[in-house]
Design an enzyme around this catalytic site. Sequence first.
Site, PDB file in Angstrom:
ATOM      1  N   TYR A 143       0.824  -1.213   0.000  1.00 30.63           N
ATOM      2  CA  TYR A 143       0.000   0.000   0.000  1.00 30.63           C
ATOM      3  C   TYR A 143       0.856   1.260   0.000  1.00 30.63           C
ATOM      4  CZ  TYR A 143      -4.718  -1.889   0.698  1.00 30.63           C
ATOM      5  OH  TYR A 143      -5.936  -2.487   0.536  1.00 30.63           O
ATOM      6  N   LYS A 145       3.260 -15.148   1.739  1.00 38.95           N
ATOM      7  CA  LYS A 145       3.600 -16.077   0.669  1.00 38.95           C
ATOM      8  C   LYS A 145       5.120 -16.203   0.605  1.00 38.95           C
ATOM      9  CE  LYS A 145       1.455 -16.796  -3.123  1.00 38.95           C
ATOM     10  NZ  LYS A 145       1.054 -18.228  -3.250  1.00 38.95           N
ATOM     11  N   ASP A 200      -2.705 -17.952   0.300  1.00 39.42           N
ATOM     12  CA  ASP A 200      -3.726 -18.550  -0.574  1.00 39.42           C
ATOM     13  C   ASP A 200      -4.355 -19.764   0.104  1.00 39.42           C
ATOM     14  OD1 ASP A 200      -1.290 -19.880  -0.810  1.00 39.42           O
ATOM     15  OD2 ASP A 200      -1.506 -20.296  -2.952  1.00 39.42           O
ATOM     16  N   ASP A 214      -6.331  -7.228   3.735  1.00 44.16           N
ATOM     17  CA  ASP A 214      -7.479  -6.584   3.092  1.00 44.16           C
ATOM     18  C   ASP A 214      -8.387  -7.660   2.491  1.00 44.16           C
ATOM     19  OD1 ASP A 214      -9.001  -4.413   2.062  1.00 44.16           O
ATOM     20  OD2 ASP A 214      -8.049  -4.684   0.106  1.00 44.16           O
ATOM     21  N   ASP A 240     -12.171  -9.327   4.102  1.00 41.68           N
ATOM     22  CA  ASP A 240     -13.457  -9.294   3.395  1.00 41.68           C
ATOM     23  C   ASP A 240     -14.058 -10.696   3.322  1.00 41.68           C
ATOM     24  OD1 ASP A 240     -13.335  -6.548   2.895  1.00 41.68           O
ATOM     25  OD2 ASP A 240     -14.029  -6.775   0.827  1.00 41.68           O
TER      26      ASP A 240
HETATM   27  C1  IPM Z   1     -10.412  -1.465   3.778  1.00 41.01           C
HETATM   28  C2  IPM Z   1     -10.665  -0.803   2.464  1.00 41.01           C
HETATM   29  C3  IPM Z   1      -9.538   0.181   2.199  1.00 41.01           C
HETATM   30  C4  IPM Z   1      -8.278  -0.613   2.016  1.00 41.01           C
HETATM   31  C5  IPM Z   1      -9.772   1.153   1.036  1.00 41.01           C
HETATM   32  C6  IPM Z   1     -11.061   1.911   1.160  1.00 41.01           C
HETATM   33  C7  IPM Z   1      -8.621   2.099   0.883  1.00 41.01           C
HETATM   34  O1  IPM Z   1     -10.826  -1.742   1.472  1.00 41.01           O
HETATM   35  O2  IPM Z   1     -10.288  -0.754   4.795  1.00 41.01           O
HETATM   36  O3  IPM Z   1     -10.360  -2.695   3.816  1.00 41.01           O
HETATM   37  O4  IPM Z   1      -7.986  -1.106   0.905  1.00 41.01           O
HETATM   38  O5  IPM Z   1      -7.558  -0.762   2.996  1.00 41.01           O
HETATM   39 MG    MG Z   2     -10.908  -3.749   2.177  1.00 41.56          MG
END
Ligand code: IPM
Ligand code: MG
Length: 368
Positions: free
Chosen positions: A142, A192, A225, A249, A253
């Site tokens: 990032y 990884k 993975d 990230d 999710d």
């Molecule tokens: C998260 C989001 C952020 C990230 C974005 C909005 C920059 O996806 O907080 O998970 O990628 O970290």
């Molecule tokens: Mg995210």
Amino acid sequence: MTNLSLLILPGDGIGPEVMAEVRKIIDWYGTKRGVTFDVTEDLVGGCAYDKYGTPLHDDTMAKAQAVDAVLLGAVGGPKYDNLDFSVKPERGLLRLRKEMDLFANLRPAQCFDALADFSSLKKDVVAGLDIMIVRELTSGIYFGEPRGIFKEGNERVGINTQRYTESEIERVARAAFELARKRGNKVCSMEKANVMESGILWREVVTEVHAKDYADVELSHMYADAGAMQLCRWPKQFDVIVTDNLFGDLLSDAAAMLTGSLGMLPSASLGAPMASGRPKALYEPVHGSAPDIAGQGKANPIACVLSFAMALRYSFDMGAEADRVEKAVEKVLADGLRTADLLGEEGVTPVSTGEMGDAIVAALDASL
Ligand code: IPM
Ligand code: MG
């Protein structure tokens, strides 16, 4: 009690709607519990860009550095898709994370009993799930340099750099081990190392920190993975997962969906202790700004409410009050109340964002 200062940054899309429900809970604490928060509200993301031409004004950044905790809604939206990268709404959030040095991002994935049937996975796979992803948040791909889109001969090349120093890995590993000691005492580290040097270093440093100071905690390693696969196959094998910024990230999710909806997941981003002894901290839902449903009363405020609960626990040392808010959420779900993201089962009661917030406040009242 001295006032506890909170900077609230509702942001874009559904951010303001879900934050309005948190405000009800903050007000409830003032009137019913005598806990007053000194709340300042400001702009971040697209709305800040609209007003100031930047997704995070320097004054807002300074306020964030000065308060006890920051609570953020969400940033972004299609309206800002074509903006220059440097002023995109997301840059505001990333600047907050970077300048506050919030290196440890705690993303719990807990499956509330009432939602176990709702998950896209089988009930026995998710019922009772309680895992914590610790995502490194201020480094890695990032932020690594070089980055950019460059010309190479007749074509363009896009470059990002995964970069981790030993100390960056060490501090997030320590955060994960410390948390594990208060939970199930297990850490699984994901990278990884089979393809990335940064992954090799990650594994080495985590192993060293463990041997030196946390040998009482059970440590395992997984390629990220395979970790993604195991998260879907049998998530209950995990307690704390520690991983880098990008893998964290993605994995968070995925973990969020195990619990039924991305609308359920809170997060805490913690940095080093301030003079007060409190960590630098920003709390935000894991979900985004969901522009497609913004302004329609469809958003689920629970992720944001639970983020406030995390603030009570990690910034304000009010663990019992955090439990109270979490129990209130559990109660409204058990009562069958569901925002639009959680609809589909028989016998549930559809509610709007505001009705969900009111119900949580009522459940808080009932807890007294
Ligand atoms: C998260 C989001 C952020 C990230 C974005 C909005 C920059 O996806 O907080 O998970 O990628 O970290
Ligand atoms: Mg995210």
